[in-house]
Design a protein around this motif. Structure first.
Motif, PDB file in Angstrom:
ATOM      1  N   GLY A   1       4.038  -9.470   7.082  1.00  0.00           N
ATOM      2  CA  GLY A   1       4.404 -10.886   7.050  1.00  0.00           C
ATOM      3  C   GLY A   1       5.283 -11.298   5.893  1.00  0.00           C
ATOM      4  N   ARG A   2       5.846 -10.324   5.198  1.00  0.00           N
ATOM      5  CA  ARG A   2       6.762 -10.572   4.078  1.00  0.00           C
ATOM      6  C   ARG A   2       6.149 -11.455   2.979  1.00  0.00           C
ATOM      7  NH1 ARG A   2      12.976 -10.341   5.154  1.00  0.00           N
ATOM      8  NH2 ARG A   2      13.019  -8.430   6.399  1.00  0.00           N
ATOM      9  N   PRO A   3       4.986 -11.101   2.480  1.00  0.00           N
ATOM     10  CA  PRO A   3       4.390 -11.903   1.407  1.00  0.00           C
ATOM     11  C   PRO A   3       5.096 -11.658   0.075  1.00  0.00           C
ATOM     12  CG  PRO A   3       3.093  -9.938   1.754  1.00  0.00           C
ATOM     13  CD  PRO A   3       4.145  -9.939   2.834  1.00  0.00           C
ATOM     14  N   ALA A   4       5.007 -12.616  -0.847  1.00  0.00           N
ATOM     15  CA  ALA A   4       5.446 -12.371  -2.223  1.00  0.00           C
ATOM     16  C   ALA A   4       4.625 -11.200  -2.756  1.00  0.00           C
ATOM     17  CB  ALA A   4       5.236 -13.612  -3.078  1.00  0.00           C
ATOM     18  N   ALA A   5       5.267 -10.228  -3.409  1.00  0.00           N
ATOM     19  CA  ALA A   5       4.567  -9.016  -3.835  1.00  0.00           C
ATOM     20  C   ALA A   5       5.179  -8.478  -5.118  1.00  0.00           C
ATOM     21  CB  ALA A   5       4.629  -7.951  -2.736  1.00  0.00           C
ATOM     22  N   HIS A   6       4.457  -7.582  -5.769  1.00  0.00           N
ATOM     23  CA  HIS A   6       4.940  -6.876  -6.959  1.00  0.00           C
ATOM     24  C   HIS A   6       5.161  -5.407  -6.618  1.00  0.00           C
ATOM     25  CE1 HIS A   6       4.054 -10.139  -9.803  1.00  0.00           C
ATOM     26  NE2 HIS A   6       2.868 -10.271  -9.224  1.00  0.00           N
TER      27      HIS A   6
ATOM     28  N   ALA B   1      16.394  -4.572   3.070  1.00  0.00           N
ATOM     29  CA  ALA B   1      15.448  -5.152   4.024  1.00  0.00           C
ATOM     30  C   ALA B   1      14.934  -6.516   3.556  1.00  0.00           C
ATOM     31  CB  ALA B   1      14.275  -4.203   4.234  1.00  0.00           C
ATOM     32  N   GLY B   2      15.451  -7.008   2.424  1.00  0.00           N
ATOM     33  CA  GLY B   2      15.049  -8.314   1.936  1.00  0.00           C
ATOM     34  C   GLY B   2      13.930  -8.309   0.923  1.00  0.00           C
ATOM     35  N   LEU B   3      13.464  -7.120   0.521  1.00  0.00           N
ATOM     36  CA  LEU B   3      12.368  -7.026  -0.445  1.00  0.00           C
ATOM     37  C   LEU B   3      12.926  -6.899  -1.855  1.00  0.00           C
ATOM     38  CD1 LEU B   3       9.384  -6.660  -1.232  1.00  0.00           C
ATOM     39  CD2 LEU B   3       9.609  -4.221  -0.636  1.00  0.00           C
TER      40      LEU B   3
ATOM     41  N   LEU C   1       7.952   1.179   1.871  1.00  0.00           N
ATOM     42  CA  LEU C   1       7.307  -0.017   1.340  1.00  0.00           C
ATOM     43  C   LEU C   1       7.807  -1.275   2.043  1.00  0.00           C
ATOM     44  CD1 LEU C   1       7.444   0.748  -2.502  1.00  0.00           C
ATOM     45  CD2 LEU C   1       5.401   0.801  -1.058  1.00  0.00           C
ATOM     46  N   ALA C   2       9.115  -1.361   2.230  1.00  0.00           N
ATOM     47  CA  ALA C   2       9.697  -2.550   2.850  1.00  0.00           C
ATOM     48  C   ALA C   2       9.214  -2.720   4.287  1.00  0.00           C
ATOM     49  CB  ALA C   2      11.224  -2.468   2.806  1.00  0.00           C
ATOM     50  N   ASP C   3       9.060  -1.610   4.994  1.00  0.00           N
ATOM     51  CA  ASP C   3       8.573  -1.685   6.374  1.00  0.00           C
ATOM     52  C   ASP C   3       7.147  -2.236   6.415  1.00  0.00           C
ATOM     53  OD1 ASP C   3       8.396  -0.844   9.303  1.00  0.00           O
ATOM     54  OD2 ASP C   3       6.837   0.420   8.409  1.00  0.00           O
ATOM     55  N   LEU C   4       6.282  -1.736   5.544  1.00  0.00           N
ATOM     56  CA  LEU C   4       4.911  -2.238   5.489  1.00  0.00           C
ATOM     57  C   LEU C   4       4.894  -3.723   5.138  1.00  0.00           C
ATOM     58  CD1 LEU C   4       2.647   0.398   3.703  1.00  0.00           C
ATOM     59  CD2 LEU C   4       2.213  -0.704   5.891  1.00  0.00           C
ATOM     60  N   TRP C   5       5.660  -4.067   4.119  1.00  0.00           N
ATOM     61  CA  TRP C   5       5.750  -5.464   3.664  1.00  0.00           C
ATOM     62  C   TRP C   5       6.248  -6.373   4.781  1.00  0.00           C
ATOM     63  CZ3 TRP C   5      10.719  -7.721   3.035  1.00  0.00           C
ATOM     64  CH2 TRP C   5      10.737  -8.990   2.445  1.00  0.00           C
ATOM     65  N   ASP C   6       7.253  -5.924   5.518  1.00  0.00           N
ATOM     66  CA  ASP C   6       7.798  -6.719   6.616  1.00  0.00           C
ATOM     67  C   ASP C   6       6.750  -6.935   7.700  1.00  0.00           C
ATOM     68  OD1 ASP C   6      10.129  -7.900   8.118  1.00  0.00           O
ATOM     69  OD2 ASP C   6       9.639  -6.251   9.473  1.00  0.00           O
ATOM     70  N   ARG C   7       6.050  -5.862   8.085  1.00  0.00           N
ATOM     71  CA  ARG C   7       5.056  -5.983   9.140  1.00  0.00           C
ATOM     72  C   ARG C   7       3.809  -6.723   8.680  1.00  0.00           C
ATOM     73  NH1 ARG C   7       3.140  -1.021  10.867  1.00  0.00           N
ATOM     74  NH2 ARG C   7       4.210   0.238   9.280  1.00  0.00           N
TER      75      ARG C   7
END
Length: 350
Positions: A75-80, A102-104, A67-73
């Protein structure tokens, strides 16, 4: 169906059938699993089955990093973070711990109806927000959704080819027992075109509830962004076969005996989920085995790191990896499907 009378679920179902006639397998399964999950913690040695997150922390950790890899690629949007049927919360704890590296650090939303399991989840994830259905999930930002061994417990419709054509399997009573028998209403139009000529006695299954949930979540992803990973045992249909089964104390049992006292599941048709998702406007990956997915994500490196850190548990860690990935265990029987919102990157492992 009220439980206030104190009668067992079996007694209430028997009375319903005796008064109004046979009920569809889907209705029987829904009533049985609703009662089952509401009244116990089914997991672990003392329960009826064990899921991948309970076998090893590696499963949840790699899911969180996926999940973190997808989120990072993206653009690191705010997410739930959203999990469907999160069991004791084990997967969420491991996934969120790994994602934090990874910062998520997303807000946590758990879709659960069992009071027993909600209590277990709350002890591990006190800041989570609980939902009875996906309808109340937030709509203000992308959703990162995990569904591990969720869809297999949803009620299935079973159609049987009889001498008179395709009929829905109904649950009736014979000699004090619940038994599945073909109904009288024709269902030929509900059978996929390629299967209509199947041999007499063949069974075709579908899961309208799973398709409806995927449709609802895919529409959310299309509108809000995000991704979903579904992992379960299953196949790519359409296909014939009776996959309804029951587990009791880690052993297979009669699914029509003691309703509400054992876990009822059926294999998931991943092709139907993928088709529903694409129709709702999101991308659906190929379907891959759980073992191949975990190996692609780096379970070998993670198991080696854990073994170095805890050499006394090296054999246990190796056994857990083999159980999660081996072709003779969960590696090929369990499969993974990823859904991604328009504009989101291609998911790792697919």
């Amino acid at each position: 169906m009220s439980a206030k009378s104190g009668a067992s679920l079996a007694d209430r179902l028997a009375r319903m059938i005796d008064m109004a006639g046979p009920i569809p397998v889907a209705q029987f399964m829904a009533a049985a699993n609703t009662h089952y999950y509401a009244t116990r913690d089914p997991l672990g040695v003392a329960g009826d089955f064990t899921t991948a997150p309970e076998i090893s922390q590696m499963f949840g950790e790699l899911t969180g990093l996926w999940l973190a890899d997808l989120w990072d690629r993206a653009g690191r949007p705010a997410a739930h973070y959203v999990e469907l049927g999160p069991g004791r919360g084990t997967l969420a704890v491991d996934a969120l711990r790994a994602a934090r590296t990874a910062g998520l650090t997303p807000p946590v939303h758990l879709v659960e109806t069992s009071p027993t399991l909600i209590a277990a989840q709350r002890s591990r994830l006190p800041d989570a927000i609980w939902h009875e259905t996906v309808a109340s999930l937030p709509d203000d930002r992308p959703l990162l959704i995990v569904a591990n061994e969720f869809f297999d417990a949803l009620p299935i419709r079973q159609l049987m080819r009889t001498a008179a054509g395709w009929r829905e399997l109904m649950v009736d009573r014979r000699d004090g027992r619940f038994v599945p028998l073909p109904g009288t209403v024709p269902f030929d139009g509900a059978v996929p075109a390629g299967l209509t000529g199947a041999a007499e006695g063949s069974i075709v299954e579908s899961c309208p509830a799973a398709v409806a949930i995927i449709d609802a979540l895919a529409r959310r992803l299309a509108a809000q962004g995000g991704a979903l990973i579904a992992i379960d045992y299953g196949y790519e249909g359409p296909a014939v076969g009776d996959t309804l089964q029951a587990l009791s104390a880690h052993r297979f049992a009669d699914p029509f005996e003691a309703p509400g006292e054992r876990d009822l599941t059926a294999h998931v048709d991943f092709a139907s989920l993928a088709e529903a998702a694409r129709s709702a406007g999101v991308s659906a990956s190929t379907v891959v085995g759980q073992g191949a997915w975990l190996e692609a994500l780096g379970i070998a490196a993670r198991s080696a790191a854990l073994s170095r850190a805890q050499p006394g548990r090296a054999a246990e860690i190796a056994a857990a990896r083999a159980r999660l990935t081996g072709d003779d265990a969960m590696g090929t029987l369990f499969k993974a499907l990823a859904l991604t919102a328009p504009g989101w990157p291609h998911p790792a492992g697919f």
